[in-house]
Write a protein that holds these residues in place. Structure first.
Motif, PDB file in Angstrom:
ATOM      1  N   ARG A   1      29.519  23.339  38.605  1.00 54.79           N
ATOM      2  CA  ARG A   1      28.080  23.373  38.903  1.00 54.79           C
ATOM      3  C   ARG A   1      27.604  22.047  39.466  1.00 54.79           C
ATOM      4  N   ASN A   2      28.105  20.941  38.907  1.00 52.99           N
ATOM      5  CA  ASN A   2      27.721  19.618  39.408  1.00 52.99           C
ATOM      6  C   ASN A   2      28.190  19.401  40.845  1.00 52.99           C
ATOM      7  N   ALA A   3      29.268  20.119  41.229  1.00 49.83           N
ATOM      8  CA  ALA A   3      29.794  19.993  42.594  1.00 49.83           C
ATOM      9  C   ALA A   3      29.151  21.006  43.541  1.00 49.83           C
ATOM     10  N   ASP A   4      28.071  21.650  43.108  1.00 47.58           N
ATOM     11  CA  ASP A   4      27.305  22.591  43.935  1.00 47.58           C
ATOM     12  C   ASP A   4      28.050  23.898  44.198  1.00 47.58           C
ATOM     13  N   PHE A   5      28.661  24.442  43.146  1.00 49.10           N
ATOM     14  CA  PHE A   5      29.206  25.792  43.177  1.00 49.10           C
ATOM     15  C   PHE A   5      28.437  26.646  42.175  1.00 49.10           C
ATOM     16  N   ARG A   6      28.407  27.944  42.424  1.00 52.15           N
ATOM     17  CA  ARG A   6      27.822  28.880  41.459  1.00 52.15           C
ATOM     18  C   ARG A   6      28.845  29.961  41.123  1.00 52.15           C
ATOM     19  N   GLY A   7      28.884  30.340  39.863  1.00 55.92           N
ATOM     20  CA  GLY A   7      29.870  31.310  39.417  1.00 55.92           C
ATOM     21  C   GLY A   7      29.511  32.732  39.821  1.00 55.92           C
ATOM     22  N   ILE A   8      30.525  33.555  40.052  1.00 55.11           N
ATOM     23  CA  ILE A   8      30.325  34.977  40.332  1.00 55.11           C
ATOM     24  C   ILE A   8      31.252  35.788  39.433  1.00 55.11           C
TER      25      ILE A   8
ATOM     26  N   ASP B   1      30.396  35.176  33.407  1.00 52.73           N
ATOM     27  CA  ASP B   1      31.048  35.622  34.647  1.00 52.73           C
ATOM     28  C   ASP B   1      32.563  35.480  34.592  1.00 52.73           C
ATOM     29  N   ASP B   2      33.083  34.851  33.543  1.00 50.27           N
ATOM     30  CA  ASP B   2      34.490  34.475  33.506  1.00 50.27           C
ATOM     31  C   ASP B   2      35.323  35.456  32.681  1.00 50.27           C
ATOM     32  N   LEU B   3      36.638  35.432  32.933  1.00 52.80           N
ATOM     33  CA  LEU B   3      37.578  36.212  32.142  1.00 52.80           C
ATOM     34  C   LEU B   3      38.426  35.256  31.308  1.00 52.80           C
ATOM     35  N   VAL B   4      38.740  35.659  30.089  1.00 55.28           N
ATOM     36  CA  VAL B   4      39.538  34.823  29.199  1.00 55.28           C
ATOM     37  C   VAL B   4      40.707  35.637  28.664  1.00 55.28           C
ATOM     38  N   LEU B   5      41.900  35.115  28.874  1.00 59.12           N
ATOM     39  CA  LEU B   5      43.109  35.721  28.313  1.00 59.12           C
ATOM     40  C   LEU B   5      43.267  35.209  26.890  1.00 59.12           C
ATOM     41  N   THR B   6      43.487  36.113  25.937  1.00 59.83           N
ATOM     42  CA  THR B   6      43.563  35.735  24.526  1.00 59.83           C
ATOM     43  C   THR B   6      44.914  36.118  23.932  1.00 59.83           C
ATOM     44  N   TRP B   7      45.322  35.381  22.904  1.00 65.30           N
ATOM     45  CA  TRP B   7      46.496  35.735  22.107  1.00 65.30           C
ATOM     46  C   TRP B   7      46.038  35.928  20.670  1.00 65.30           C
ATOM     47  N   LYS B   8      46.127  37.158  20.204  1.00 67.34           N
ATOM     48  CA  LYS B   8      45.693  37.525  18.854  1.00 67.34           C
ATOM     49  C   LYS B   8      44.257  37.060  18.599  1.00 67.34           C
ATOM     50  N   GLY B   9      43.422  37.192  19.637  1.00 70.57           N
ATOM     51  CA  GLY B   9      42.006  36.868  19.525  1.00 70.57           C
ATOM     52  C   GLY B   9      41.635  35.434  19.839  1.00 70.57           C
ATOM     53  N   HIS B  10      42.612  34.553  20.081  1.00 75.95           N
ATOM     54  CA  HIS B  10      42.344  33.145  20.359  1.00 75.95           C
ATOM     55  C   HIS B  10      42.403  32.882  21.868  1.00 75.95           C
ATOM     56  N   ASN B  11      41.418  32.140  22.374  1.00 75.22           N
ATOM     57  CA  ASN B  11      41.373  31.831  23.805  1.00 75.22           C
ATOM     58  C   ASN B  11      42.600  31.036  24.239  1.00 75.22           C
ATOM     59  N   VAL B  12      43.181  31.418  25.381  1.00 78.03           N
ATOM     60  CA  VAL B  12      44.350  30.720  25.905  1.00 78.03           C
ATOM     61  C   VAL B  12      44.092  30.236  27.334  1.00 78.03           C
ATOM     62  N   VAL B  13      43.776  31.149  28.238  1.00 81.72           N
ATOM     63  CA  VAL B  13      43.592  30.826  29.653  1.00 81.72           C
ATOM     64  C   VAL B  13      42.301  31.478  30.137  1.00 81.72           C
ATOM     65  N   PHE B  14      41.545  30.769  30.968  1.00 79.38           N
ATOM     66  CA  PHE B  14      40.342  31.359  31.552  1.00 79.38           C
ATOM     67  C   PHE B  14      40.501  31.459  33.062  1.00 79.38           C
ATOM     68  N   ALA B  15      39.805  32.419  33.644  1.00 78.89           N
ATOM     69  CA  ALA B  15      39.770  32.599  35.095  1.00 78.89           C
ATOM     70  C   ALA B  15      38.317  32.686  35.529  1.00 78.89           C
ATOM     71  N   SER B  16      37.966  31.934  36.564  1.00 74.35           N
ATOM     72  CA  SER B  16      36.594  31.933  37.054  1.00 74.35           C
ATOM     73  C   SER B  16      36.593  31.913  38.571  1.00 74.35           C
ATOM     74  N   ALA B  17      35.525  32.440  39.173  1.00 77.50           N
ATOM     75  CA  ALA B  17      35.396  32.488  40.629  1.00 77.50           C
ATOM     76  C   ALA B  17      34.065  31.866  41.018  1.00 77.50           C
ATOM     77  N   TRP B  18      34.081  31.124  42.155  1.00 76.00           N
ATOM     78  CA  TRP B  18      32.919  30.305  42.527  1.00 76.00           C
ATOM     79  C   TRP B  18      32.606  30.406  44.019  1.00 76.00           C
ATOM     80  N   LEU B  19      31.309  30.359  44.320  1.00 78.06           N
ATOM     81  CA  LEU B  19      30.825  30.310  45.691  1.00 78.06           C
ATOM     82  C   LEU B  19      30.064  29.011  45.913  1.00 78.06           C
ATOM     83  N   PRO B  20      30.109  28.459  47.123  1.00 74.76           N
ATOM     84  CA  PRO B  20      29.273  27.281  47.408  1.00 74.76           C
ATOM     85  C   PRO B  20      27.803  27.647  47.275  1.00 74.76           C
ATOM     86  N   VAL B  21      27.016  26.755  46.704  1.00 74.66           N
ATOM     87  CA  VAL B  21      25.567  26.978  46.589  1.00 74.66           C
ATOM     88  C   VAL B  21      24.968  26.869  47.982  1.00 74.66           C
TER      89      VAL B  21
END
Length: 281
Positions: free
Chosen positions: A226-233, A261-281
């Motif tokens: 966000r500080n770099a002028d991107f917005r999540g989708i 807006d993000d997806l999170v891969l979990t192992w037995k309910g615990h966060n492991v990896v996140f995936a996010s997508a961004w557009l220039p503001v």
């Protein structure tokens, strides 16, 4: 694994053979996980696979280093006219498990550096961190979309005690997962455990610029973007459904959840990896 999936998805959408230009950062340092395959061999395999799916692919390697925030990669993308927007081409930047190698120190802290490696970027001062500067430089390329995927953990503290506590709360996950999926003594398991051991050694034995891998939690990367002028989708529901189906069929213990807006891969309910997508503001 990502690119063949992308090739298949694109191949099914067009009657005229589409064109994919794949440019990769040929990292000059040895950081796990190590592929027993050169960049050139990888490119050849991908180009041949694309051809078998009636997709045209161009493959480029740009030698680059995480130690200076991939400045040579950014510079090459800037000076080489790789994408022709007027012809309908899109610039997609995929930051997958690589940004946590970029130092957090400011450019002025870089040893032996008398000049700013991002000197072409007027908005970057010597007091900016390499991570901040890298993201601002990505924004200046005006990409069509940026995908950011990384581990959802905080191993950035300057305090060894805090890093140990965070590592204990996070690194049990790969050991638990490997116990579930890989037999003891298998070559794949040895490779996997060696990668985790490297992570532990890195966070215990090294300080400052010598500590190569410094994971940041999802919330911190979101603020950086966000500080770099991107917005999540958001990701499309059909894509989310497809991933969940794959996990249900082939990966017991793994799950997928949506956080804003993000997806999170979990192992037995615990966060492991996140995936996010961004557009220039």
């Amino acid at each position: 694994m990502q690119i063949p999936t992308l090739i298949d998805a694109i191949a099914n959408r067009f009657e005229v053979p589409p064109l994919i230009k794949l440019t990769v950062a040929g990292v000059t340092e040895d950081v796990p996980p190590m592929l027993d395959l050169s960049y050139e061999e990888l490119g050849s395999k991908l180009v041949n696979f694309a051809w078998s799916r009636n997709v045209i692919m161009e493959f480029r390697i740009i030698p680059s280093s995480y130690a200076d925030g991939f400045s040579s990669l950014i510079e090459q993308l800037r000076v080489q006219h790789l994408v022709y927007a007027e012809s309908g081409e899109a610039l997609v930047i995929n930051c997958h498990m690589m940004l946590h190698y970029i130092p957090e120190e400011t450019l002025s802290d870089f040893p032996g550096s008398k000049s700013n490696p991002y000197s072409y970027e007027s908005s970057c001062s010597s007091m900016s961190s390499f991570r901040t500067t890298f993201l601002k430089s990505l924004r200046s390329l005006d990409p069509t979309i940026v995908v950011l995927v990384d581990e959802d953990a905080d191993l950035t503290s300057n305090s060894l005690e805090s890093r140990l506590r965070s590592a204990f709360n996070y690194l049990w996950i790969p050991f638990d997962a490997v116990d579930t999926f890989l037999p003891r003594g298998s070559k794949q398991r040895q490779w996997y455990e060696a990668d985790v051991c490297w992570k532990i050694m890195n966070l215990i034995a090294h300080e400052g610029l010598q500590r190569v891998e410094r994971l940041e939690p999802k919330i911190q990367w979101i603020q950086r973007m966000r500080n770099a002028d991107f917005r999540g989708i958001s990701f499309a529901e059909d894509a989310i459904s497809e991933v969940k189906t794959m996990l249900d069929e082939h990966a017991a213990g793994w799950g997928l959840k949506k956080e804003d807006d993000d997806l999170v891969l979990t192992w037995k309910g615990h966060n492991v990896v996140f995936a996010s997508a961004w557009l220039p503001v």
